[in-house]
Design an enzyme around this catalytic site. Structure first.
Site, mmCIF file in Angstrom:
data_model
loop_
_atom_site.group_PDB
_atom_site.id
_atom_site.type_symbol
_atom_site.label_atom_id
_atom_site.label_comp_id
_atom_site.label_asym_id
_atom_site.label_seq_id
_atom_site.Cartn_x
_atom_site.Cartn_y
_atom_site.Cartn_z
ATOM 1 N N ASP A 139 -4.579 -13.898 -2.362
ATOM 2 C CA ASP A 139 -3.767 -13.534 -1.052
ATOM 3 C C ASP A 139 -3.871 -14.808 -0.140
ATOM 4 O O ASP A 139 -4.872 -15.202 0.128
ATOM 5 C CB ASP A 139 -4.481 -12.210 -0.459
ATOM 6 C CG ASP A 139 -4.174 -10.912 -0.881
ATOM 7 O OD1 ASP A 139 -3.475 -11.000 -2.027
ATOM 8 O OD2 ASP A 139 -4.482 -9.818 -0.460
ATOM 9 N N ASP B 271 -0.344 -12.607 2.113
ATOM 10 C CA ASP B 271 -1.282 -11.535 3.032
ATOM 11 C C ASP B 271 -1.482 -12.103 4.335
ATOM 12 O O ASP B 271 -2.415 -12.406 4.754
ATOM 13 C CB ASP B 271 -2.475 -11.032 2.472
ATOM 14 C CG ASP B 271 -3.090 -9.838 3.158
ATOM 15 O OD1 ASP B 271 -2.428 -9.443 4.008
ATOM 16 O OD2 ASP B 271 -3.860 -9.322 2.719
ATOM 17 N N GLU C 218 -10.809 -7.010 -4.535
ATOM 18 C CA GLU C 218 -10.571 -8.085 -3.402
ATOM 19 C C GLU C 218 -11.609 -8.292 -2.320
ATOM 20 O O GLU C 218 -11.782 -7.436 -1.635
ATOM 21 C CB GLU C 218 -9.353 -7.683 -2.599
ATOM 22 C CG GLU C 218 -8.852 -8.741 -1.636
ATOM 23 C CD GLU C 218 -7.391 -8.325 -0.777
ATOM 24 O OE1 GLU C 218 -6.616 -7.958 -1.414
ATOM 25 O OE2 GLU C 218 -7.808 -8.631 0.255
ATOM 26 N N ASP D 79 -5.298 -13.656 9.509
ATOM 27 C CA ASP D 79 -4.351 -13.806 8.555
ATOM 28 C C ASP D 79 -3.287 -14.511 8.852
ATOM 29 O O ASP D 79 -1.843 -14.018 9.011
ATOM 30 C CB ASP D 79 -3.759 -12.219 8.518
ATOM 31 C CG ASP D 79 -4.743 -11.580 7.443
ATOM 32 O OD1 ASP D 79 -5.517 -11.675 6.746
ATOM 33 O OD2 ASP D 79 -4.638 -10.122 7.720
ATOM 34 N N HIS E 115 0.931 -1.133 0.051
ATOM 35 C CA HIS E 115 0.321 -0.109 -0.175
ATOM 36 C C HIS E 115 1.092 1.156 -0.055
ATOM 37 O O HIS E 115 1.992 1.159 0.783
ATOM 38 C CB HIS E 115 -0.861 0.179 1.341
ATOM 39 C CG HIS E 115 -1.666 -0.962 1.465
ATOM 40 N ND1 HIS E 115 -1.253 -2.149 2.374
ATOM 41 C CD2 HIS E 115 -3.130 -1.199 1.382
ATOM 42 C CE1 HIS E 115 -2.411 -2.861 2.417
ATOM 43 N NE2 HIS E 115 -3.277 -2.470 1.990
ATOM 44 N N ASP F 272 2.164 2.140 3.422
ATOM 45 C CA ASP F 272 3.169 1.126 4.094
ATOM 46 C C ASP F 272 4.582 1.509 3.705
ATOM 47 O O ASP F 272 5.484 1.331 4.538
ATOM 48 C CB ASP F 272 3.020 -0.177 3.460
ATOM 49 C CG ASP F 272 1.755 -0.841 3.377
ATOM 50 O OD1 ASP F 272 0.978 -0.594 4.402
ATOM 51 O OD2 ASP F 272 1.603 -1.700 2.365
ATOM 52 N N HIS G 103 -10.806 -14.220 3.946
ATOM 53 C CA HIS G 103 -12.110 -13.366 3.499
ATOM 54 C C HIS G 103 -13.217 -14.369 3.278
ATOM 55 O O HIS G 103 -14.208 -14.180 3.552
ATOM 56 C CB HIS G 103 -11.644 -12.623 2.439
ATOM 57 C CG HIS G 103 -10.704 -11.464 2.620
ATOM 58 N ND1 HIS G 103 -10.217 -10.411 1.911
ATOM 59 C CD2 HIS G 103 -9.979 -11.167 3.910
ATOM 60 C CE1 HIS G 103 -9.446 -9.555 2.517
ATOM 61 N NE2 HIS G 103 -9.297 -10.132 3.747
HETATM 62 C C1 XUL Z 1 -7.364 -6.647 4.515
HETATM 63 C C2 XUL Z 1 -6.751 -7.235 3.109
HETATM 64 C C3 XUL Z 1 -5.631 -6.094 2.617
HETATM 65 C C4 XUL Z 1 -5.769 -6.206 1.011
HETATM 66 C C5 XUL Z 1 -5.014 -4.990 0.497
HETATM 67 O O1 XUL Z 1 -8.110 -7.749 5.004
HETATM 68 O O2 XUL Z 1 -6.679 -8.401 2.827
HETATM 69 O O3 XUL Z 1 -4.447 -6.216 3.318
HETATM 70 O O4 XUL Z 1 -5.017 -7.268 0.794
HETATM 71 O O5 XUL Z 1 -5.323 -3.710 0.838
HETATM 72 CO CO CO Z 2 -5.574 -9.211 1.303
#
Ligand code: XUL
Ligand code: CO
Length: 436
Positions: free
Chosen positions: A295, A338, A231, A308, A100, A103, A270
């Protein structure tokens, strides 16, 4: 200067190795289905968790020990952190990274200052990309951390905030393009609602679509022709996010004429928050021709939030790689970690253990999925299940040769349907265990 003096390039040592800092399955040059493992998996390290994650949680302070980081928001610290990140990624042997905007560079007092900070860090990113050959898988803008985005960014009730989000995204896109990024991600962290009583959902969704159309136009204007990814995530931090799962994303993109420009970036944790498996999400996207990138992580099924974690479950990685191979493999996308180490795993070396183990789990998943496909027994059980569609009435229906009238006549003449064949679920589940 080196941040990880005790680590050298992680070697491939094969399945017999007992070295926790060696790959047992990920042999980047090994060929699988005509492509190297490196090109199949396109591993990517995320900047946010791995280089900015500090191990704090809603109940506790940071725990991570990161001797190279002076803990300040200075540009000097940000630029130095880039060198550390590339040392890590290079020693790991991952070909890609993702970030990002916020970041990599600190947010300034004004938009102009933030843009200048980003430019100053991009200089170092560029140098390090050139030095190492490591590439940018995708870039994105953080449109969720700053207080201005409390009501959302593209779906904010405040038009100036919407405009600010456009300005920030313009810069993030330009920087991604400048760094040769292979794609650009939109994760709408706060693009949803906390309370329906105060929300004009239709207006918010139209604004989100307008924002994405402007992004498409700007990409065209600057010559960025790489894919855009959406996403999906159903919730957290909002109670409900509009891009809640793969099907909702596809519907949104289709409704607003955005589908030609977007693919999906799917994330395991997710999917599970949405009440789906990752395999389900991959199949939904794949069947629609919109599977772009993943991810790679996993959740904890006993916890209802986005933990995560690094994926090590071979059943999961096999299912992921099986769907990915089935839909033609990852081309512009990758297996992007991720994922974050647990806050109790605070040593720098834990970052290596985590990535090495998950890279191996995905490599093993790839090998197993390819072996399943080469063997062909699963595929033939599935195709047998649909055999009635290959000829006669089934083939005629698929070719569009029938109507309710003609099918009514056909079945009045034919009588009861032929008996069903077994679904063979248990046999198939046993078969999958054979390959593991
Ligand atoms: C948050 C997530 C983010 C995206 C990028 O849950 O997955 O980090 O991958 O914004
Ligand atoms: Co993500």
């Amino acid at each position: 200067m080196t941040a990880f003096p005790e680590i050298s390039r992680i070697p491939f040592e094969g399945p017999q190795s007992r070295n926790p800092l060696a790959f047992r399955y990920y042999d980047e040059n090994a060929m699988v289905e005509g492509k190297t493992m490196k090109d199949h998996l396109r591993f990517s390290v995320v900047y946010w968790h791995t280089f900015r994650g500090q191990g704090s949680d809603p109940f506790g302070a940071p725990t991570a020990v990161r001797p190279w980081d002076d803990g300040t928001d200075s540009l000097e610290n940000a630029r130095n952190r880039v060198r550390v990140a590339f040392e890590f990624i290079e020693k790991l042997g991952a070909p890609f990274y993702a970030f990002h905007d916020r970041d990599v560079a600190p947010e300034g007092q004004t938009l102009g200052e933030s843009n200048a900070n980003l430019d100053a860090v991009v200089e170092v990113l560029k140098e390090e990309q050139q030095r190492t050959g490591i590439r940018l898988l995708w870039g994105t803008a953080n449109l969720f951390s700053h207080p201005r985005y409390m009501h959302g960014a593209a779906t904010s009730c405040n038009a100036d905030v919407f405009a600010y989000a456009c300005a920030q995204t313009k810069k993030a896109l330009e920087v991604t393009h400048e760094l040769g990024g292979e794609g650009y991600v939109f994760w709408g962290g706060r693009e949803g609602y906390q309370c329906l009583w105060n929300t004009d959902m239709r207006r918010e969704q139209e604004h989100l679509a307008r924002f994405l159309h402007m992004a498409v136009s700007h990409a065209k204007a600057i010559g960025f022709s790489k894919p855009f990814y959406i996403e999906p995530k159903p919730k957290e931090p909002t109670k409900h996010q509009y891009d809640s799962d793969a099907a909702a994303c596809l519907n949104f993109l289709r409704q607003y004429d955005l589908l030609p420009y977007f693919k999906l970036n799917l994330e395991t944790n997710h999917a599970t928050l949405a009440g789906h498996t990752m395999q389900h999400e991959l199949e939904v996207a794949g069947a629609a021709g919109a599977l772009g990138s993943i991810d790679a992580n996993t959740g904890d099924c006993l916890l209802g939030w986005d933990t995560d974690q690094f994926a090590t479950d071979i059943y999961l990685t096999t299912a992921c790689m099986h769907s990915i191979l089935k839909y033609g493999g990852l081309t512009t996308g990758g297996v992007n970690f991720d994922a974050k180490v647990r806050r109790e795993s605070f040593d720098p070396i834990d970052l290596f253990y985590a990535h090495v183990g998950s890279m191996d789990a995905f490599a093993r998943g790839l090998l197993i999925a390819a072996a399943m496909r080469a063997d062909g027994r699963l595929e033939s059980l599935v195709s047998d299940r649909y055999a009635s569609w290959n000829s006669g009435l089934g083939a005629e229906i698929e070719n569009g040769q029938h109507s309710f009238d003609s099918l009514s006549s056909a079945m009045l003449a034919k009588g009861n349907p032929a008996p069903n064949a077994s679904g063979r679920q248990e046999r198939i589940e046993n078969l999958i265990n054979e390959y593991l």
